[in-house]
Design a protein around this motif. Structure first.
Motif, PDB file in Angstrom:
ATOM      1  N   ILE A 198       0.009 -12.718   9.251  1.00 16.39           N
ATOM      2  CA  ILE A 198      -0.535 -11.720   8.001  1.00 16.39           C
ATOM      3  C   ILE A 198      -0.546 -10.307   8.615  1.00 16.39           C
ATOM      4  O   ILE A 198      -0.898  -9.933   9.519  1.00 16.39           O
ATOM      5  CB  ILE A 198      -2.054 -12.208   7.813  1.00 16.39           C
ATOM      6  N   ILE A 199       0.147  -9.432   7.733  1.00 14.07           N
ATOM      7  CA  ILE A 199       0.209  -8.309   7.760  1.00 14.07           C
ATOM      8  C   ILE A 199      -0.615  -7.714   6.660  1.00 14.07           C
ATOM      9  O   ILE A 199      -0.320  -7.618   5.551  1.00 14.07           O
ATOM     10  CB  ILE A 199       1.634  -7.741   7.786  1.00 14.07           C
ATOM     11  N   LEU A 200      -1.592  -6.999   7.018  1.00 17.31           N
ATOM     12  CA  LEU A 200      -2.394  -5.781   6.020  1.00 17.31           C
ATOM     13  C   LEU A 200      -1.396  -4.563   6.056  1.00 17.31           C
ATOM     14  O   LEU A 200      -1.274  -3.724   6.918  1.00 17.31           O
ATOM     15  CB  LEU A 200      -3.654  -5.728   6.468  1.00 17.31           C
ATOM     16  N   ALA A 201      -0.657  -4.240   4.877  1.00 19.35           N
ATOM     17  CA  ALA A 201       0.045  -2.811   4.821  1.00 19.35           C
ATOM     18  C   ALA A 201      -0.750  -1.983   4.288  1.00 19.35           C
ATOM     19  O   ALA A 201      -1.640  -1.897   3.280  1.00 19.35           O
ATOM     20  CB  ALA A 201       1.207  -3.234   3.645  1.00 19.35           C
ATOM     21  N   HIS A 202      -0.461  -0.891   4.956  1.00 22.38           N
ATOM     22  CA  HIS A 202      -0.919   0.493   4.821  1.00 22.38           C
ATOM     23  C   HIS A 202      -2.417   0.933   5.440  1.00 22.38           C
ATOM     24  O   HIS A 202      -3.241  -0.137   5.329  1.00 22.38           O
ATOM     25  CB  HIS A 202      -1.039   0.873   3.049  1.00 22.38           C
ATOM     26  N   SER A 226       2.444   1.889   7.185  1.00 22.96           N
ATOM     27  CA  SER A 226       3.487   2.504   6.107  1.00 22.96           C
ATOM     28  C   SER A 226       2.367   3.144   5.004  1.00 22.96           C
ATOM     29  O   SER A 226       1.410   2.855   4.655  1.00 22.96           O
ATOM     30  CB  SER A 226       4.099   1.301   5.733  1.00 22.96           C
ATOM     31  N   GLY A 227       3.235   3.877   4.268  1.00 25.36           N
ATOM     32  CA  GLY A 227       2.649   4.207   2.901  1.00 25.36           C
ATOM     33  C   GLY A 227       1.882   5.641   3.253  1.00 25.36           C
ATOM     34  O   GLY A 227       1.584   6.489   2.261  1.00 25.36           O
ATOM     35  N   TRP A 228       1.888   6.272   4.191  1.00 29.35           N
ATOM     36  CA  TRP A 228       1.170   7.503   4.497  1.00 29.35           C
ATOM     37  C   TRP A 228       1.763   8.058   5.672  1.00 29.35           C
ATOM     38  O   TRP A 228       2.231   7.516   6.620  1.00 29.35           O
ATOM     39  CB  TRP A 228      -0.362   7.080   4.989  1.00 29.35           C
ATOM     40  N   SER A 229       1.734   9.273   5.680  1.00 26.55           N
ATOM     41  CA  SER A 229       2.462  10.127   6.899  1.00 26.55           C
ATOM     42  C   SER A 229       1.204  10.179   7.767  1.00 26.55           C
ATOM     43  O   SER A 229       0.056   9.981   7.617  1.00 26.55           O
ATOM     44  CB  SER A 229       2.562  11.686   6.423  1.00 26.55           C
ATOM     45  N   ASP A 254       7.402   2.573   4.365  1.00 21.07           N
ATOM     46  CA  ASP A 254       7.482   2.491   2.795  1.00 21.07           C
ATOM     47  C   ASP A 254       8.530   3.036   2.197  1.00 21.07           C
ATOM     48  O   ASP A 254       8.470   3.618   1.179  1.00 21.07           O
ATOM     49  CB  ASP A 254       6.119   3.230   2.262  1.00 21.07           C
ATOM     50  N   TRP A 255       9.599   3.223   2.992  1.00 20.61           N
ATOM     51  CA  TRP A 255      10.820   3.481   2.328  1.00 20.61           C
ATOM     52  C   TRP A 255      11.158   2.799   1.049  1.00 20.61           C
ATOM     53  O   TRP A 255      10.802   1.722   0.687  1.00 20.61           O
ATOM     54  CB  TRP A 255      12.074   3.091   3.343  1.00 20.61           C
ATOM     55  N   PRO A 256      11.786   3.530  -0.034  1.00 21.88           N
ATOM     56  CA  PRO A 256      12.215   5.316   0.048  1.00 21.88           C
ATOM     57  C   PRO A 256      11.186   6.150  -0.401  1.00 21.88           C
ATOM     58  O   PRO A 256      11.472   7.210  -0.463  1.00 21.88           O
ATOM     59  CB  PRO A 256      13.313   4.895  -0.999  1.00 21.88           C
ATOM     60  N   ALA A 257       9.964   5.577  -0.603  1.00 28.63           N
ATOM     61  CA  ALA A 257       8.898   6.486  -1.034  1.00 28.63           C
ATOM     62  C   ALA A 257       8.560   7.396   0.076  1.00 28.63           C
ATOM     63  O   ALA A 257       8.344   8.719  -0.120  1.00 28.63           O
ATOM     64  CB  ALA A 257       7.706   5.875  -1.425  1.00 28.63           C
ATOM     65  N   ILE A 258       8.761   7.131   1.400  1.00 31.05           N
ATOM     66  CA  ILE A 258       8.307   7.570   2.710  1.00 31.05           C
ATOM     67  C   ILE A 258       9.634   7.347   3.332  1.00 31.05           C
ATOM     68  O   ILE A 258       9.874   6.264   3.724  1.00 31.05           O
ATOM     69  CB  ILE A 258       7.102   7.404   3.394  1.00 31.05           C
ATOM     70  N   THR A 259      10.354   8.337   3.997  1.00 31.12           N
ATOM     71  CA  THR A 259      11.413   8.105   5.026  1.00 31.12           C
ATOM     72  C   THR A 259      10.967   7.834   6.085  1.00 31.12           C
ATOM     73  O   THR A 259       9.888   8.570   6.685  1.00 31.12           O
ATOM     74  CB  THR A 259      12.543   9.095   4.827  1.00 31.12           C
ATOM     75  N   PRO A 260      11.668   7.183   7.166  1.00 41.34           N
ATOM     76  CA  PRO A 260      11.321   7.043   8.435  1.00 41.34           C
ATOM     77  C   PRO A 260      11.465   8.363   9.259  1.00 41.34           C
ATOM     78  O   PRO A 260      10.921   8.758  10.204  1.00 41.34           O
ATOM     79  CB  PRO A 260      12.278   5.924   9.096  1.00 41.34           C
ATOM     80  N   ASP A 261      12.283   9.090   8.845  1.00 33.76           N
ATOM     81  CA  ASP A 261      12.579  10.640   9.315  1.00 33.76           C
ATOM     82  C   ASP A 261      11.132  11.404   9.234  1.00 33.76           C
ATOM     83  O   ASP A 261      10.697  11.872  10.268  1.00 33.76           O
ATOM     84  CB  ASP A 261      13.675  11.436   8.644  1.00 33.76           C
TER      85      ASP A 261
END
Length: 291
Positions: A198-202, A226-229, A254-261
């Motif tokens: 199980i993964i809890l996202a964000h 993910s989902g936050w800087s 959380d691509w494309p909302a936040i990029t890995p860059d």
């Protein structure tokens, strides 16, 4: 895919574009709201990346990506992006993409049948659930036959947790009810399915401590970041990432909302210990995905 050579595994990326030509009514407004929330110009322009473009982007950066659509047709009215289409494109780009799928648990026996077929035909590694978008509590027993099928297949269940950018600022939040995504509801799932990864996202705002407690208490529960800087991560999340949960934390953008860059640049400046960084960026995901 040679996992010794990739520099990271992004556990949380989205296949966003609808599958059936023109967009559904309201979809552009939904994406514009997401773009405003995440300050994502691609969403605002309506030019979201295709799965093929996503593969090229991640290949250029030597980062493996777990990618999935979200099946929330019942609640949103938006046609889902076909799991088969995403899986086929992943197969064409299996040097860089790792296929997950999404099946709305409200589809009952149809959902179970589809999940089993996707694993058998495409080697799907996991399934994304978005309780707020799909309108269900994760511990609702109606979803248990689907979890059972996923557990039997040795696949992973990834749950959105916490507040969501979906519907943020829109009238009525676009009908999205935040209560469904309290991570404590997933604790019941972890108890009843102890062999289910199980993964809890964000970061689970406003339930961050609940998420940390579930991940600490249940051996089969992980957290993706993910989902936050990372520059906005609460101190307690970084503290547990550096100590008790250092083998439970996963890099996700959380691509494309936040990029890995953007995510990785801010991760460099966050207060993570040097010995923990490779665990978060790749090794924990590699172990969880059994790669």
């Amino acid at each position: 895919m040679d996992f010794n050579k990739v520099r990271a595994i992004d556990i949380h990326t989205h296949a966003e574009e609808p599958c059936c030509g023109t967009r559904d009514d309201g979809y552009d407004d939904f994406q514009a709201g997401m773009a405003a929330y995440f300050k994502n110009p691609a969403g605002a322009s309506g030019m979201l990346p295709s799965v093929q473009e996503t593969a090229a982007y991640y290949r250029e950066r030597n980062i493996a990506a777990v990618i999935f659509p979200v099946d929330a047709e019942r609640e949103t009215g938006f046609r889902r992006y076909s799991n088969d289409d995403v899986a086929q494109i992943c197969a064409e780009n299996d040097d860089i993409l790792i296929p997950f799928a999404s099946v709305d648990p409200w589809k009952g026996k149809m959902a179970v049948r589809e999940a089993r077929r996707l694993v058998a035909e495409y080697g799907i590694k996991g399934f994304k659930f978005h309780p707020t978008m799909q309108g269900f509590f994760p511990n609702d027993r109606m979803a248990y036959p689907l979890y059972e099928a996923i557990e039997e297949a040795g696949a992973i269940a990834l749950f959105h947790t916490g507040q969501t950018g979906v519907g943020s600022g829109m009238p009525g939040g676009m009908g999205m009810r935040l209560k469904f995504s309290n991570p404590m509801h997933v604790d019941d799932v972890a108890v009843d399915f102890p062999d289910l990864g199980i993964i809890l996202a964000h970061p689970s705002f406003p339930w961050q401590e609940e998420a940390l407690s579930v991940a600490q208490h249940k051996p089969n529960v992980y957290i993706d970041l993910s989902g936050w800087s990372p520059k906005y991560f609460p101190d307690i999340l970084i503290r547990y990432s550096n100590t008790l949960l250092k083998k439970k934390m996963l890099f996700g953008s959380d691509w494309p909302a936040i990029t890995p860059d953007r995510w990785l640049a801010d991760f460099e400046n966050a207060a993570f210990r040097d010995e923990v960084r490779p665990l978060i960026l790749k090794e924990n995901a590699r172990r969880l995905l059994n790669l």
